[in-house]
Design a protein around this motif. Sequence first.
Motif, PDB file in Angstrom:
ATOM      1  N   ASN A  32      37.641  37.273  39.880  1.00  0.00           N
ATOM      2  CA  ASN A  32      38.636  36.384  40.480  1.00  0.00           C
ATOM      3  C   ASN A  32      40.012  37.019  40.499  1.00  0.00           C
ATOM      4  O   ASN A  32      40.727  36.952  41.498  1.00  0.00           O
ATOM      5  N   SER A  33      40.392  37.624  39.387  1.00  0.00           N
ATOM      6  CA  SER A  33      41.741  38.215  39.351  1.00  0.00           C
ATOM      7  C   SER A  33      41.809  39.409  40.280  1.00  0.00           C
ATOM      8  O   SER A  33      42.823  39.648  40.929  1.00  0.00           O
ATOM      9  N   THR A  34      40.687  40.144  40.381  1.00  0.00           N
ATOM     10  CA  THR A  34      40.665  41.266  41.330  1.00  0.00           C
ATOM     11  C   THR A  34      40.818  40.755  42.757  1.00  0.00           C
ATOM     12  O   THR A  34      41.570  41.317  43.552  1.00  0.00           O
ATOM     13  N   LYS A  35      40.105  39.669  43.052  1.00  0.00           N
ATOM     14  CA  LYS A  35      40.193  39.108  44.415  1.00  0.00           C
ATOM     15  C   LYS A  35      41.605  38.655  44.703  1.00  0.00           C
ATOM     16  O   LYS A  35      42.142  38.860  45.803  1.00  0.00           O
ATOM     17  N   GLN A  36      42.234  38.007  43.722  1.00  0.00           N
ATOM     18  CA  GLN A  36      43.594  37.511  43.936  1.00  0.00           C
ATOM     19  C   GLN A  36      44.557  38.675  44.154  1.00  0.00           C
ATOM     20  O   GLN A  36      45.426  38.612  45.028  1.00  0.00           O
ATOM     21  N   THR A  37      44.374  39.715  43.314  1.00  0.00           N
ATOM     22  CA  THR A  37      45.236  40.890  43.467  1.00  0.00           C
ATOM     23  C   THR A  37      45.039  41.514  44.831  1.00  0.00           C
ATOM     24  O   THR A  37      46.006  41.867  45.514  1.00  0.00           O
ATOM     25  N   HIS A  38      43.792  41.626  45.209  1.00  0.00           N
ATOM     26  CA  HIS A  38      43.463  42.221  46.502  1.00  0.00           C
ATOM     27  C   HIS A  38      44.064  41.398  47.633  1.00  0.00           C
ATOM     28  O   HIS A  38      44.633  41.927  48.589  1.00  0.00           O
ATOM     29  N   PHE A  39      43.946  40.101  47.501  1.00  0.00           N
ATOM     30  CA  PHE A  39      44.470  39.189  48.525  1.00  0.00           C
ATOM     31  C   PHE A  39      45.984  39.322  48.624  1.00  0.00           C
ATOM     32  O   PHE A  39      46.548  39.399  49.724  1.00  0.00           O
TER      33      PHE A  39
END
Lengths: 326, 558
Positions: A32-39
């Motif tokens: 989730n945190s990776t996705k948020q960072t990526h986003f």
Amino acid sequence: MFTVRCPDSSTGEMATKPQPQSESSIKRLDTNSTKQTHFRKRIRSVWNRFVYSSAYLALIAMVEVSIVTELLSLQQTIAPAVAGLLTFSVYINDRLADLESDMVAAPQRTAFVQRYAGVLYSLGALAYGLAVALAVLGGPFAFGLTLIPGIVWLSYAQEWMPSLGTEAGRLKDILIINSGLVAVAWSVVIVFLPVAFARAALDSSAIIVFLFFTVATFVNTEIANVRDIDADRDIGVATLPAMVGVAQTRWILYGVTVGAGVILAAGAISGILSTSHAWALSVSLICLAAIVCSLGRLDSDGTLAFLAECTRLPAFVVLTIQLLAF
Amino acid sequence: MSVLTTTIFKIVLALTIVVSVTGGLLAWRERPEPGAVPLIALLAGQCWWAATLIFRIDATELGAKIFWVDVSWVGIGLIPVAWLFFSLEYAGYTEYTTRKYILATLVVPAITAVLGVTNDIHHLLYVESALVQQDAMTTLSRTPGVWFWVTAGYTYLLGLLGAIPLFQLVSSSVRTFRGQSVTLLVGIFAPWIVNILYLFEMFPTAGVDPTPIAFAVSGVAYLGALTRFQLFGTNPSPIRHARATVFNRMQQGALVLDSHDNVVDMNEQAASALDTTAQNALGQPILHVCPDFTPWTATSGANQSIFRPPDLNRAYDVSESHIRDIHDRLLGRVITLHEISDLLRQQQRLEVLNRVFRHNIRTNTQVILGNANYLATHNSETKATAVEENALEIQDISDKVRAILDVFKQGREEQTYIQLATIVEETVKSVRDEYPAVETSITPIDEDLYVDSLFDTVCSNVIENAAQHNTNPDPQVRVSVETRQNTIEITVTDNGPGINDHELALVSQGTETPLEHGSSFGLALIVWGTDIAGGDVTFDDNSPTGTIVTIRAPLRAK
């Protein structure tokens, strides 16, 4: 790893042994945190492209034309689209022409423009072609207006002055002339393009709006010159901040901003501009004055320049609210 | 024309404008590449014509429609002129793109524009004009006048002239140039063909010239040339100039003769070799230009390859190439003249050096052998001394050959300059020490005189030889220096026995008789060293005996 101190239900004592999280929940958190960072990164990347390519200026130009359309009670036309295309094209070409001198003042933008120079140049050329073609469909007056930014940019940014025996290489290098030319040329397009497309007559309200936009654009241009002060001094471009310093520039721009206010007031008092329209424009003027006040007092000249360019947006919002409300 | 047709017409015209403006801005970036500016003008003309045509279609009154037709002549006249100069620049005919040619080609379009505005007075451009109602559309119908056909013919003429250089490139061995030329020809022929069909009323456009429609095709073609075939990234414009540059600037002289041996072209180097100018030689028979060129005329069967112009101290290796057309007819010849003066001089020097060296070694060796044979049977100090002396002479010969080779080497290296006064005074001092019996005198020498460092060896040899070989009972050597403009004259006069003529002939011309062989390395060193240093030396007889050696050396800067 953190320790969770939980009261033991039976003894009332705090449990001291940490309760390990399950592997799958740790993996979910990481994902989730990776996705948020990526986003966030993607949003930032899109935003940077939007800003560095000067596409945001095209949007602002479209907003300004829409404001003028509303102020002059003109019918809706494709004038905002034409203005947007013109703005994009002219600014892209200007960025490409000044890569070397912009490297100091705006290094990240310059790096972006340099990297995509070929694509941006082609897009700029296509945008201008589309703008001219659409303007032709709007009539000869509109066609002539679309040629103005190109002609002015050529005379502004190209070195032809030495052939007249002057020391300055370009009009861009001459104090007041440089900003004045940009302000006039811009306002001519912003104000008169929707008039041409609507095939409306040129009346005193159009003149008042033109004068207001000219003066306000002049202030915008000099605010941006504060950011570029070091680079301009190095290459010999004479702008207000480069010649008289930031503090003096601030006072001069106060005066000019007040001048824009006087134009608005005169228009409102004489009944040429409606009170609601005058108020809407006043909002943008107040925002502009606040930015002028911040010149030299904050360490973010680039941000101030960006905000100055966006000062017409509050007026657009106010006009939209007025339209919807009334 | 129906409303739908008109709308489609206008959309295509708008597309033409998009393509033209986009192409023009892309070409703007390529300035100052050859052809960029004319291409911008051409696309601007297309854009203008298309825009004014839209305004004309939208106008409803006769006056307004006529106005837009008149205004459109600016673009219509600009297009063929811009096309011609684009083609000329692109193909490398830039000598025809000067201001005077541009102004000359703009005369007819300018007259057309003026006649368009004043047509009501003279009706030269259009005989009559009227509004015609057709399919709910009002169109302008005009009957062309005399000048209309003049300007149409002029437009096609310029179009054809501009297409000719591109036709040559269609068969180019370079793929990029083939692609560029084909797309450019499509770009010009598309509107051309449409215009011809319109003029001969084969297009039902109710009097509206559809040529600008075809500009959409042109614009796409030009864009294709710009992007797909890198129109300004690589272009053939330098080729034509490069060949002319090679011909004019190559080190060899080159002459072009026609089949009757008349000179039809030559470069500066050939003019210099034949001691003439291109102005005097071109169009003249080669034998009038240079009578000594006989062996290389078409009618001669000679096989000589070295040409020595009279009165010039130069030699040229001559080679000949025939020029033939595709029917194998001899059109003429190209004669190249490669200067080999230095090569021949070097060959001559080496031959002389070889002969003198072999002669001297042979002579000394024979003496050694003879004396060695005697010593084998007799114990003779005299003979032993003779052997030793001859061996030492061989060593001395070796040293002199080394000195000559050093002179050759110095001649190949960068020149250095030394003070003449130093050279002469040191040599005279050395001679006085070595030959005290010789009365050596010297005139005052200006200390600001500088010469090539090779003259150190030359002057030393002249003065030393004058003292060493002076058998006069009262030997005298006098050295004087005079300055004349850019030359220094060093004169060494002695009252010795003089120099043999055959020795001089051997060294200066490389000739010798079978009976008399040259033996003097010193003389060779003097002559060759002076020649290599850019000077010259003369030998005259002194009265009653002796030699006057005059060395003329170029005056050098400090």
